[in-house]
Design a protein around this motif. Structure first.
Motif, mmCIF file in Angstrom:
data_model
loop_
_atom_site.group_PDB
_atom_site.id
_atom_site.type_symbol
_atom_site.label_atom_id
_atom_site.label_comp_id
_atom_site.label_asym_id
_atom_site.label_seq_id
_atom_site.Cartn_x
_atom_site.Cartn_y
_atom_site.Cartn_z
ATOM 1 N N ILE A 163 46.143 68.580 -46.311
ATOM 2 C CA ILE A 163 45.149 67.543 -46.582
ATOM 3 C C ILE A 163 45.384 66.921 -47.951
ATOM 4 O O ILE A 163 45.391 65.692 -48.103
ATOM 5 N N PHE A 164 45.611 67.751 -48.962
ATOM 6 C CA PHE A 164 45.783 67.229 -50.321
ATOM 7 C C PHE A 164 47.094 66.458 -50.474
ATOM 8 O O PHE A 164 47.144 65.454 -51.201
ATOM 9 N N ARG A 165 48.143 66.901 -49.806
ATOM 10 C CA ARG A 165 49.423 66.171 -49.912
ATOM 11 C C ARG A 165 49.302 64.777 -49.324
ATOM 12 O O ARG A 165 49.759 63.795 -49.932
ATOM 13 N N ARG A 166 48.677 64.672 -48.162
ATOM 14 C CA ARG A 166 48.546 63.354 -47.531
ATOM 15 C C ARG A 166 47.516 62.492 -48.265
ATOM 16 O O ARG A 166 47.680 61.261 -48.342
ATOM 17 N N LEU A 167 46.490 63.127 -48.796
ATOM 18 C CA LEU A 167 45.532 62.372 -49.598
ATOM 19 C C LEU A 167 46.196 61.790 -50.834
ATOM 20 O O LEU A 167 45.942 60.632 -51.211
ATOM 21 N N CYS A 204 46.243 60.406 -39.375
ATOM 22 C CA CYS A 204 47.411 61.298 -39.399
ATOM 23 C C CYS A 204 47.089 62.701 -39.861
ATOM 24 O O CYS A 204 47.910 63.610 -39.705
ATOM 25 N N THR A 205 45.888 62.927 -40.405
ATOM 26 C CA THR A 205 45.532 64.249 -40.917
ATOM 27 C C THR A 205 44.672 65.037 -39.947
ATOM 28 O O THR A 205 44.902 66.233 -39.730
ATOM 29 N N PHE A 206 43.694 64.395 -39.333
ATOM 30 C CA PHE A 206 42.701 65.126 -38.544
ATOM 31 C C PHE A 206 42.795 64.892 -37.034
ATOM 32 O O PHE A 206 42.199 65.637 -36.274
#
Length: 254
Positions: A153-157, A250-252
């Motif tokens: 989550i943090f990388r894509r954020l 793309c994350t959830f």
């Protein structure tokens, strides 16, 4: 000479031998005298009390850990830590007092940990129960959603936040078309890695971009102009909303 040594009150002398005798060696002319030893008085060892002169903790025998530490039963973890540190500093050096304070502190800390663990389990159970009791359409919708690890989550954020910052920095030179294209490509890549289907990833990515762009076009004009930087255009603000939708897709989404 012997009488002088024995009569001196400042010395404690032990006479060794049965009698004082003087032997003369005729060949060497050597005289032998009695041997005296200094007598040492025994020393007394005094046992010091436990902890020396350190004050003792008056609530050592109190069973309730809250009362032993002198805090309320509704005290927070910070208050428990503060009480423990204060008492250890006050009764430092008294072993039994320190052990009693540490025992009460560890008991409260363990109780707090078990309470948090139980609350976490109850929260998961309640959420699961709510999902099971929800309408069928909500269940079907939740089947398309997943919660990835926090690192993902943090990388894509960070990636999409970087794209948003890049778009803002280049807003005076031109539109964010290139940044939007890169963000869409990244979203499709992540979805393809997850779903193992390039076609599905492409459809979900384009759908997220279109949904974000439409929502941005509708809601951005409602923002008061006082809150918007003069150089920020409608296209830029709409692209920022699109980045949010691409990130969520793309994350959830599965």
């Amino acid at each position: 000479m012997s009488s002088t040594s024995l009569s001196n009150p400042s010395l404690s002398i032990l006479f060794v031998g049965h009698k004082l005798r003087q032997n003369q060696n005729t060949k060497n002319g050597i005289y032998y005298f009695p041997v005296f030893r200094r007598h040492k008085s025994p020393r007394c060892a005094v046992d010091m009390p436990s902890g020396g002169n350190a004050p003792s903790f008056p609530r050592v025998r109190v069973w309730d850990p809250y009362k032993r530490l002198g805090i309320s039963p509704y005290a927070s973890e910070e208050e428990i830590w503060s009480a423990r540190n204060f008492l250890l500093q006050q009764y430092a050096g008294h072993e039994r007092s320190e052990e009693s304070i540490e025992a009460a502190f560890e008991k409260l800390l363990m109780a707090s940990f078990q309470h948090r663990k139980k609350t976490k389990i109850n929260l998961k159970s309640r959420l699961k129960k709510k999902v099971e009791e929800s309408p069928p359409w909500i269940k079907n919708l939740l089947n398309f959603v997943e919660l990835p690890p926090v690192e993902v989550i943090f990388r894509r954020l960070f990636l999409f936040a970087f794209m948003g910052g890049w778009s803002i920095m280049n807003s005076s030179e031109g539109g964010p078309a290139f940044q939007v294209a890169v963000s869409l490509a990244a979203c499709i890549y992540f979805l393809n890695e997850k779903t193992k289907s390039l076609g599905r990833a492409f459809v979900i990515g384009l759908g997220a971009l279109a949904t974000g762009w439409i929502c941005g076009s509708i809601f951005v004009p409602m923002i008061p102009t006082v809150l918007i930087h003069p150089t920020w255009t409608l296209e830029l603000l709409t692209s920022l909303v699109a980045y949010v939708f691409l990130f969520l897709a793309c994350t959830f989404l599965k």
